[in-house]
Motif scaffolding. Structure first.
Motif, PDB file in Angstrom:
ATOM      1  N   SER B 177       0.826  -1.203   0.000  1.00 30.36           N
ATOM      2  CA  SER B 177       0.000   0.000   0.000  1.00 30.36           C
ATOM      3  C   SER B 177       0.867   1.262   0.000  1.00 30.36           C
ATOM      4  O   SER B 177       0.555   2.237  -0.681  1.00 30.36           O
ATOM      5  N   PHE B 178       1.963   1.220   0.754  1.00 35.10           N
ATOM      6  CA  PHE B 178       2.887   2.360   0.773  1.00 35.10           C
ATOM      7  C   PHE B 178       3.410   2.654  -0.628  1.00 35.10           C
ATOM      8  O   PHE B 178       3.393   3.788  -1.103  1.00 35.10           O
ATOM      9  N   VAL B 179       3.904   1.592  -1.286  1.00 42.20           N
ATOM     10  CA  VAL B 179       4.479   1.784  -2.618  1.00 42.20           C
ATOM     11  C   VAL B 179       3.409   2.291  -3.583  1.00 42.20           C
ATOM     12  O   VAL B 179       3.645   3.218  -4.365  1.00 42.20           O
ATOM     13  N   LEU B 180       2.206   1.715  -3.498  1.00 40.70           N
ATOM     14  CA  LEU B 180       1.116   2.157  -4.368  1.00 40.70           C
ATOM     15  C   LEU B 180       0.796   3.623  -4.127  1.00 40.70           C
ATOM     16  O   LEU B 180       0.598   4.391  -5.067  1.00 40.70           O
ATOM     17  N   ALA B 181       0.768   4.007  -2.846  1.00 45.25           N
ATOM     18  CA  ALA B 181       0.448   5.399  -2.520  1.00 45.25           C
ATOM     19  C   ALA B 181       1.467   6.329  -3.169  1.00 45.25           C
ATOM     20  O   ALA B 181       1.111   7.329  -3.797  1.00 45.25           O
ATOM     21  N   ILE B 182       2.751   5.964  -3.048  1.00 47.51           N
ATOM     22  CA  ILE B 182       3.792   6.803  -3.638  1.00 47.51           C
ATOM     23  C   ILE B 182       3.618   6.880  -5.151  1.00 47.51           C
ATOM     24  O   ILE B 182       3.839   7.907  -5.776  1.00 47.51           O
ATOM     25  N   MET B 183       3.162   5.767  -5.750  1.00 46.88           N
ATOM     26  CA  MET B 183       3.003   5.761  -7.200  1.00 46.88           C
ATOM     27  C   MET B 183       1.819   6.590  -7.679  1.00 46.88           C
ATOM     28  O   MET B 183       1.859   7.123  -8.783  1.00 46.88           O
ATOM     29  N   VAL B 184       0.753   6.663  -6.872  1.00 46.72           N
ATOM     30  CA  VAL B 184      -0.422   7.382  -7.372  1.00 46.72           C
ATOM     31  C   VAL B 184      -0.426   8.851  -6.971  1.00 46.72           C
ATOM     32  O   VAL B 184      -1.138   9.647  -7.566  1.00 46.72           O
ATOM     33  N   ILE B 185       0.403   9.227  -5.989  1.00 46.34           N
ATOM     34  CA  ILE B 185       0.443  10.633  -5.561  1.00 46.34           C
ATOM     35  C   ILE B 185       0.696  11.593  -6.735  1.00 46.34           C
ATOM     36  O   ILE B 185      -0.021  12.575  -6.893  1.00 46.34           O
ATOM     37  N   PRO B 186       1.690  11.324  -7.592  1.00 42.74           N
ATOM     38  CA  PRO B 186       1.906  12.266  -8.689  1.00 42.74           C
ATOM     39  C   PRO B 186       0.679  12.433  -9.588  1.00 42.74           C
ATOM     40  O   PRO B 186       0.378  13.552 -10.005  1.00 42.74           O
ATOM     41  N   PHE B 187      -0.047  11.334  -9.839  1.00 47.82           N
ATOM     42  CA  PHE B 187      -1.219  11.424 -10.710  1.00 47.82           C
ATOM     43  C   PHE B 187      -2.292  12.302 -10.075  1.00 47.82           C
ATOM     44  O   PHE B 187      -2.789  13.236 -10.683  1.00 47.82           O
ATOM     45  N   ILE B 188      -2.623  11.968  -8.827  1.00 49.00           N
ATOM     46  CA  ILE B 188      -3.722  12.688  -8.185  1.00 49.00           C
ATOM     47  C   ILE B 188      -3.346  14.154  -8.000  1.00 49.00           C
ATOM     48  O   ILE B 188      -4.121  15.051  -8.308  1.00 49.00           O
ATOM     49  N   SER B 189      -2.105  14.404  -7.532  1.00 48.80           N
ATOM     50  CA  SER B 189      -1.764  15.795  -7.244  1.00 48.80           C
ATOM     51  C   SER B 189      -1.663  16.607  -8.529  1.00 48.80           C
ATOM     52  O   SER B 189      -2.044  17.784  -8.544  1.00 48.80           O
ATOM     53  N   ALA B 190      -1.182  16.008  -9.621  1.00 46.26           N
ATOM     54  CA  ALA B 190      -1.091  16.751 -10.872  1.00 46.26           C
ATOM     55  C   ALA B 190      -2.489  17.149 -11.356  1.00 46.26           C
ATOM     56  O   ALA B 190      -2.708  18.303 -11.753  1.00 46.26           O
ATOM     57  N   VAL B 191      -3.431  16.199 -11.289  1.00 45.33           N
ATOM     58  CA  VAL B 191      -4.792  16.528 -11.731  1.00 45.33           C
ATOM     59  C   VAL B 191      -5.395  17.594 -10.831  1.00 45.33           C
ATOM     60  O   VAL B 191      -5.972  18.583 -11.299  1.00 45.33           O
ATOM     61  N   MET B 192      -5.228  17.425  -9.507  1.00 45.02           N
ATOM     62  CA  MET B 192      -5.819  18.396  -8.578  1.00 45.02           C
ATOM     63  C   MET B 192      -5.230  19.785  -8.808  1.00 45.02           C
ATOM     64  O   MET B 192      -5.954  20.780  -8.809  1.00 45.02           O
ATOM     65  N   ARG B 193      -3.916  19.837  -9.030  1.00 43.14           N
ATOM     66  CA  ARG B 193      -3.289  21.138  -9.246  1.00 43.14           C
ATOM     67  C   ARG B 193      -3.878  21.808 -10.488  1.00 43.14           C
ATOM     68  O   ARG B 193      -4.227  22.983 -10.467  1.00 43.14           O
ATOM     69  N   ASP B 194      -4.004  21.023 -11.556  1.00 39.64           N
ATOM     70  CA  ASP B 194      -4.557  21.584 -12.786  1.00 39.64           C
ATOM     71  C   ASP B 194      -5.977  22.092 -12.576  1.00 39.64           C
ATOM     72  O   ASP B 194      -6.351  23.144 -13.091  1.00 39.64           O
ATOM     73  N   VAL B 195      -6.753  21.326 -11.801  1.00 37.41           N
ATOM     74  CA  VAL B 195      -8.136  21.740 -11.565  1.00 37.41           C
ATOM     75  C   VAL B 195      -8.168  23.031 -10.750  1.00 37.41           C
ATOM     76  O   VAL B 195      -8.901  23.966 -11.063  1.00 37.41           O
ATOM     77  N   PHE B 196      -7.327  23.091  -9.702  1.00 37.65           N
ATOM     78  CA  PHE B 196      -7.301  24.298  -8.866  1.00 37.65           C
ATOM     79  C   PHE B 196      -6.888  25.516  -9.684  1.00 37.65           C
ATOM     80  O   PHE B 196      -7.331  26.623  -9.428  1.00 37.65           O
ATOM     81  N   GLU B 197      -6.027  25.297 -10.679  1.00 36.25           N
ATOM     82  CA  GLU B 197      -5.554  26.431 -11.467  1.00 36.25           C
ATOM     83  C   GLU B 197      -6.626  26.975 -12.399  1.00 36.25           C
ATOM     84  O   GLU B 197      -6.522  28.107 -12.866  1.00 36.25           O
ATOM     85  N   THR B 198      -7.637  26.134 -12.681  1.00 32.87           N
ATOM     86  CA  THR B 198      -8.682  26.615 -13.596  1.00 32.87           C
ATOM     87  C   THR B 198      -9.687  27.523 -12.896  1.00 32.87           C
ATOM     88  O   THR B 198     -10.527  28.119 -13.544  1.00 32.87           O
ATOM     89  N   ILE B 199      -9.587  27.627 -11.579  1.00 34.13           N
ATOM     90  CA  ILE B 199     -10.564  28.462 -10.861  1.00 34.13           C
ATOM     91  C   ILE B 199     -10.259  29.933 -11.149  1.00 34.13           C
ATOM     92  O   ILE B 199      -9.129  30.384 -10.965  1.00 34.13           O
ATOM     93  N   PRO B 200     -11.263  30.664 -11.634  1.00 35.26           N
ATOM     94  CA  PRO B 200     -11.023  32.064 -12.022  1.00 35.26           C
ATOM     95  C   PRO B 200     -10.504  32.884 -10.841  1.00 35.26           C
ATOM     96  O   PRO B 200     -11.026  32.764  -9.725  1.00 35.26           O
TER      97      PRO B 200
END
Lengths: 354, 322
Positions: B177-200
């Motif tokens: 689970s630790f290794v999986l978490a480390i692997m998915v963090i970049p995906f989730i955070s990249a998407v979240m960052r992009d979404v947050f940036e679209t807020i006017p």
């Protein structure tokens, strides 16, 4: 594969006209076991330099090799686990051994150097059944009266991926312990009741090395090259032996090949004072009446060449070549059972069954 | 359109043919995807039929996996797949959220680019590298320092104590689970960052103008506005965690068992297939492995369907509140 067929047909036609020189254009195709892949590819390189005939071997695993040869997509299949004689016959195949390897138990116990610990099959089986749980168990102490064994818990490590190594190890334990045979049995993958599964030889080696109190099993070449703390095993003759090319060859020579139909002989737990008890051969499967006799003949020429001049290369990679008597027997089998088998140099000498 | 056609009739006719061809080509491309998906589903079903018809429902409810006696049940891999993925999400979502909020709202601007690039690089690391790193670096650390602590302090507790008992092997469900978490963090955070940036910016600035604190802006403006995109990112991560093969195989311990302890070895669907398919001999054995594949297909499909449904409901609620 269908892409290759027109070319092969063309070559066959050319051969029909000229009756010579079919070899140059066609590569031998085979698929199967991963364990002998390093030596097959080394042989293939040397063979190509000498004869111009290449080998296209896909190391997709024994199961895949058996499926591919049955589907006739390759000229030969390779398997670490011999097929039963009935199955070989039913599929119209011929099976023979090609190279020998062995499996070595490795331990990680404080204060125990490589080769110091002595174990026997029944004890190892009890460890993998979860019955012996401490290194200072009376049964291990009895085999090692001089070693100071700690009160550490034993962590059994097994190969999680299906492999010939698993098959040899579980087959040996099944022969050594009726209970193991009954509750677990022998296969390329089995359901281990205790322990941790690591992937590949490197996984088992690493898990064993980093876990205090661990026991694992790896291929001989791997144990030797990594200088792992291997254990000696007590063989059928009651002698403690160390794993080495000599003890593997001894086991192979003591096997009763002459009476093994279809070479169905698993070399574990062989008689003989020098025999290493977890030894096994890797097998080749070809059709008795091949669809493409020219291709099968080419493959047999390659195997014949490997028997004759591949021993040194095998030793360099810590594989063990077959004993001479067995090679003679295989050549005789080719001549007797495979349609269109090439006249290999020494087949005439070895023609009588031994 | 009609006036243009009146002026240049010949040109318009050519345009129409071209449009039709283009339309046909894009339709064909879309159909290829559907055919592929259908083909995968059909061949999975066909391949797994012998196992399903032989074991019936028992295939889903039994824990046994014994190639010697040809008895197979998928409960342990299903359990392992779900537990490792859920644990990974529990660990990854808060961290990813933190990364994304920090990068878009709180970070000094000189730090934004290096951290952003680092996250994207982490997403590009092949999973086998994570597996080897997990086996050789992470699991010895867990074995020596983390797991003994968990066993000593959390093991004796009632209820959750059961999750942290047994010997510290270093590899197991928790390590996976630790290794999986480390692997998915970049995906989730990249998407979240992009979404947050679209807020006017207007929205945020007006909130600040009304005297809102940064905390209030984040929780009352940014998060509600980005909810849909956040769920999308989480689902992307979950999809990856469910199907991840190599990295998990290295660190999960590969035992077809269900243990109450998270420190014990387990297995997942994809790890079992990767481990055993090459050497699987016998029709029932291969078919059972393919059947595991169809189960994974089904699980991933349900996750995506659930995500769609959730997004639909969120959208509807957002619409009704406007």
């Amino acid at each position: 594969m269908s892409l290759f067929n027109p070319r092969r047909m063309l070559v066959a036609a050319a051969a029909g006209l000229a009756l010579v020189g079919i070899a140059q254009a066609v590569d031998i195709s085979g698929a199967g076991a991963t364990f002998p892949y390093p030596i097959y590819s080394k042989w293939a390189d040397a063979y190509k330099k000498q004869t111009g005939v290449g080998l296209n071997y896909q190391s997709i695993g024994s199961g895949g090799g058996i499926k591919q040869i049955k589907a006739k997509t390759v000229t030969f299949g390779a398997s670490d686990m011999p097929l039963k004689p009935e199955e070989v016959k039913q599929a119209g195949l011929v099976q023979f051994p090609m190279i020998i390897g062995g499996v070595v138990p490795a331990v990680n116990v404080k204060g125990v150097a490589p080769g110091q610990m002595v174990l026997d099959g029944a004890t190892v089986a009890s460890i993998y059944l979860g019955e012996i749980t401490k290194w200072n168990d009376a049964r291990i102490k009895k085999l090692n009266p001089k070693l100071a064994l700690p009160d550490t818990a034993i962590a059994p490590v097994y190969r999680s991926d299906g492999s010939g190594t698993n098959f040899l190890f579980s087959d040996y334990l099944s022969k050594a312990s009726p209970k193991f045979k009954e509750t677990i049995g022998a296969n390329t993958s089995v359901q281990w009741p205790v322990g941790i599964g690591a992937k590949g030889n490197e996984g088992v080696a690493n898990m064993t090395a980093q876990t205090d109190g661990a026991i694992g099993y790896v291929e001989y070449a791997y144990a030797k090259q990594n200088k792992m703390a291997y254990a000696q095993l007590v063989n059928k003759a009651g002698k403690a032996v160390s794993p080495s090319a000599d003890s593997f060859q001894a086991a192979a020579s003591n096997g009763d090949w002459a009476h093994a139909a279809g070479y169905f002989l698993i070399l574990t737990d062989q008689a003989g004072a020098k025999s290493w008890p977890i030894t096994g051969a890797s097998f080749i499967l070809v059709y008795a009446v091949p669809q493409d006799p020219a291709a099968t003949a080419e493959a047999l020429k390659f195997f014949d060449w490997a028997y004759k001049s591949g021993g040194q290369m095998a030793a360099e990679l810590d594989y063990v070549p077959l004993p001479d008597a067995l090679i003679k027997q295989v050549r005789a089998t080719w001549k007797a059972e495979i349609k269109g088998a090439p006249a290999v140099a020494s087949a005439s000498h070895g023609a009588k069954r031994i | 359109m009609s006036t243009v056609a009146a002026i240049e009739p010949r040109h318009a006719a050519g345009q129409r043919v071209r449009e039709r061809i283009f339309r046909g080509a894009t339709l064909a491309a879309a159909l290829v995807v559907l055919t592929l998906l259908g083909g995968v589903a059909v061949s999975l079903l066909k391949g797994s039929w012998p196992a399903f018809s032989h074991f019936k429902l028992g295939f889903l409810t039994r824990e046994i996996w014994n190639p010697v006696t040809d008895q197979y049940g998928a409960l342990a891999p299903i359990y392992g797949t779900l537990v490792t993925s859920l644990l990974a999400m529990l660990l990854a979502i808060p961290v990813s959220f933190g990364i994304a909020i920090f990068l878009t709202e709180l970070s000094p601007s000189w730090l934004k680019r290096p951290v952003g690039v680092a996250i994207e690089l982490l997403a590009a690391v092949p999973s086998i590298i994570f597996g080897i790193w997990g086996l050789f670096v992470l699991s010895p650390i867990l074995q020596r320092h983390v797991q003994p602590w968990l066993i000593e302090w959390l093991g004796p507790l009632p209820l959750i104590g059961k999750l942290f008992q047994g010997p510290p092997f270093g590899i197991g469900v928790l390590s996976a689970s630790f290794v999986l978490a480390i692997m998915v963090i970049p995906f989730i955070s990249a998407v979240m960052r992009d979404v947050f940036e679209t807020i006017p910016d207007v929205l945020k600035e007006s909130a600040y103008g009304l005297g809102a604190t940064t905390w209030e802006v984040i929780w009352k403006v940014v998060v509600p506005h980005a909810r849909t995109g956040m769920v999308g990112g989480i689902m992307l991560g979950l999809g990856r965690a469910l199907g991840e093969t190599m990295a998990v195989t290295f660190v999960i311990g590969n035992a077809h068992r269900i243990s109450s302890s998270l420190l014990a070895p387990g297995t997942t669907i994809s790890a079992s297939i990767a481990n055993e398919f090459t050497e699987a001999v016998g029709d029932l054995y291969t078919s059972s492995l393919v059947a595991l594949g169809s189960l994974l297909f089904l699980i991933t499909f349900s996750v995506i369907a659930a995500a769609r449904f959730m997004l639909l409901r969120l959208d509807r609620r957002a619409l009704s509140s406007v």
